[in-house]
Design a protein around this motif. Structure first.
Motif, PDB file in Angstrom:
ATOM      1  N   ASN A  64       0.840  -1.209   0.000  1.00  0.00           N
ATOM      2  CA  ASN A  64       0.000   0.000   0.000  1.00  0.00           C
ATOM      3  C   ASN A  64       0.873   1.257   0.000  1.00  0.00           C
ATOM      4  OD1 ASN A  64       0.883   0.156   2.631  1.00  0.00           O
ATOM      5  ND2 ASN A  64      -1.136   0.002   3.572  1.00  0.00           N
ATOM      6  N   MET A  65       2.194   1.043  -0.301  1.00  0.00           N
ATOM      7  CA  MET A  65       3.142   2.148  -0.496  1.00  0.00           C
ATOM      8  C   MET A  65       3.331   2.986   0.764  1.00  0.00           C
ATOM      9  SD  MET A  65       3.964   1.480  -3.512  1.00  0.00           S
ATOM     10  CE  MET A  65       3.276   0.358  -4.731  1.00  0.00           C
ATOM     11  N   ARG A  66       3.442   2.258   1.879  1.00  0.00           N
ATOM     12  CA  ARG A  66       3.685   2.958   3.132  1.00  0.00           C
ATOM     13  C   ARG A  66       4.789   2.263   3.915  1.00  0.00           C
ATOM     14  NH1 ARG A  66       1.442   6.102   0.731  1.00  0.00           N
ATOM     15  NH2 ARG A  66      -0.351   7.423   1.244  1.00  0.00           N
ATOM     16  N   PHE A  67       5.510   3.089   4.682  1.00  0.00           N
ATOM     17  CA  PHE A  67       6.454   2.588   5.666  1.00  0.00           C
ATOM     18  C   PHE A  67       5.772   2.636   7.029  1.00  0.00           C
ATOM     19  CE2 PHE A  67       9.492   4.466   2.568  1.00  0.00           C
ATOM     20  CZ  PHE A  67      10.365   3.391   2.390  1.00  0.00           C
ATOM     21  N   GLU A  93      12.234  -0.802  -1.337  1.00  0.00           N
ATOM     22  CA  GLU A  93      13.544  -0.433  -0.823  1.00  0.00           C
ATOM     23  C   GLU A  93      13.415   0.714   0.141  1.00  0.00           C
ATOM     24  OE1 GLU A  93      15.643   0.642  -4.353  1.00  0.00           O
ATOM     25  OE2 GLU A  93      14.397   2.390  -4.696  1.00  0.00           O
ATOM     26  N   LEU A  94      14.425   0.816   0.989  1.00  0.00           N
ATOM     27  CA  LEU A  94      14.501   1.972   1.872  1.00  0.00           C
ATOM     28  C   LEU A  94      15.801   2.684   1.538  1.00  0.00           C
ATOM     29  CD1 LEU A  94      13.627   2.175   5.644  1.00  0.00           C
ATOM     30  CD2 LEU A  94      15.581   3.380   4.677  1.00  0.00           C
ATOM     31  N   GLN A 144      15.040  12.149   5.229  1.00  0.00           N
ATOM     32  CA  GLN A 144      13.956  11.313   4.712  1.00  0.00           C
ATOM     33  C   GLN A 144      14.430   9.896   4.456  1.00  0.00           C
ATOM     34  OE1 GLN A 144      12.377  13.154   1.132  1.00  0.00           O
ATOM     35  NE2 GLN A 144      10.713  14.085   2.281  1.00  0.00           N
ATOM     36  N   PHE A 145      13.465   9.009   4.380  1.00  0.00           N
ATOM     37  CA  PHE A 145      13.726   7.720   3.763  1.00  0.00           C
ATOM     38  C   PHE A 145      12.588   7.477   2.790  1.00  0.00           C
ATOM     39  CE2 PHE A 145      10.792   5.391   6.556  1.00  0.00           C
ATOM     40  CZ  PHE A 145      10.876   6.100   7.751  1.00  0.00           C
ATOM     41  N   ALA A 146      12.923   6.808   1.694  1.00  0.00           N
ATOM     42  CA  ALA A 146      11.921   6.649   0.646  1.00  0.00           C
ATOM     43  C   ALA A 146      12.158   5.357  -0.111  1.00  0.00           C
ATOM     44  CB  ALA A 146      11.977   7.829  -0.320  1.00  0.00           C
ATOM     45  N   CYS A 147      11.094   4.887  -0.750  1.00  0.00           N
ATOM     46  CA  CYS A 147      11.221   3.770  -1.675  1.00  0.00           C
ATOM     47  C   CYS A 147      11.224   4.379  -3.074  1.00  0.00           C
ATOM     48  CB  CYS A 147      10.067   2.789  -1.524  1.00  0.00           C
ATOM     49  SG  CYS A 147      10.163   1.435  -2.721  1.00  0.00           S
ATOM     50  N   VAL A 158       7.241   7.329   1.583  1.00  0.00           N
ATOM     51  CA  VAL A 158       8.300   8.184   2.111  1.00  0.00           C
ATOM     52  C   VAL A 158       8.113   8.356   3.610  1.00  0.00           C
ATOM     53  CG1 VAL A 158       6.944  10.203   1.412  1.00  0.00           C
ATOM     54  CG2 VAL A 158       9.378  10.474   1.855  1.00  0.00           C
ATOM     55  N   GLY A 159       9.222   8.460   4.312  1.00  0.00           N
ATOM     56  CA  GLY A 159       9.166   8.635   5.756  1.00  0.00           C
ATOM     57  C   GLY A 159      10.145   9.710   6.209  1.00  0.00           C
TER      58      GLY A 159
END
Ligand SMILES: [Cu+2]
Length: 164
Positions: A64-67, A93-94, A144-147, A158-159
């Protein structure tokens, strides 16, 4: 050959054609070995020594495209081990970085979706598997962290990392 994603976009673009050729799946099979002599400082910190990790943060990734969690807080100087689980059915990926670096990297991935890379600030995780990133946050700020799999970042994968 590895590309440091903190590089300016122009440098990354210049390298990208070589990267597409240089990066096969084989090199992703072995776990990353920490080598203090190869640690390169970036605007958002540097690769951490796994033996010095003082905190472990589990991050789950889903289709669901969430971290989960999508918001973490760490202390400056702290070495953090991220254990990244892929609970979905597609590759996720992170990738850790500054907001700017993540944005540029996402643009680059759009242009070269086949581009793969294996740097200390990222973990590519196959469905049902887990990966690790050990990172030392050396600067205070918001990161940030993102896929960056095609479409995932745009879908909100994205987080946020706050370094205090
Ligand atoms: Cu993803």
């Amino acid at each position: 050959m590895n590309i440091n994603c903190a590089f300016p976009l122009a440098a990354a673009l210049a390298l990208s054609s070589a990267l597409a050729l240089a990066h096969g799946d084989e090199e992703h099979a072995a776990p990353r070995k920490y080598d203090a002599s190869k640690v390169a400082p970036t605007d958002f910190g540097q690769e951490g020594n796994p033996e010095k990790a003082s905190k472990t943060i589990r991050v789950d990734m889903s289709d669901n495209m969430r971290f989960t969690p999508a918001d973490v807080t760490v202390k400056r100087g702290e070495t953090v081990k991220f254990v990244v689980h892929n609970d979905g059915k597609v590759l996720h990926e992170l990738v850790l970085g500054t907001k700017q670096a993540i944005k540029e990297h996402a643009e680059l991935m759009k242009k070269f979706p086949e581009m793969e890379h294996a740097d200390a600030n990222m973990a590519h995780v196959k469905p049902g598997k887990a990966g690790e990133i050990v990172w030392q946050f050396t600067r205070v700020g918001e990161f940030q962290f993102a896929c960056l799999q095609p479409g995932h970042f745009e879908a909100g994968m994205v987080g946020k990392v706050t370094v205090k």
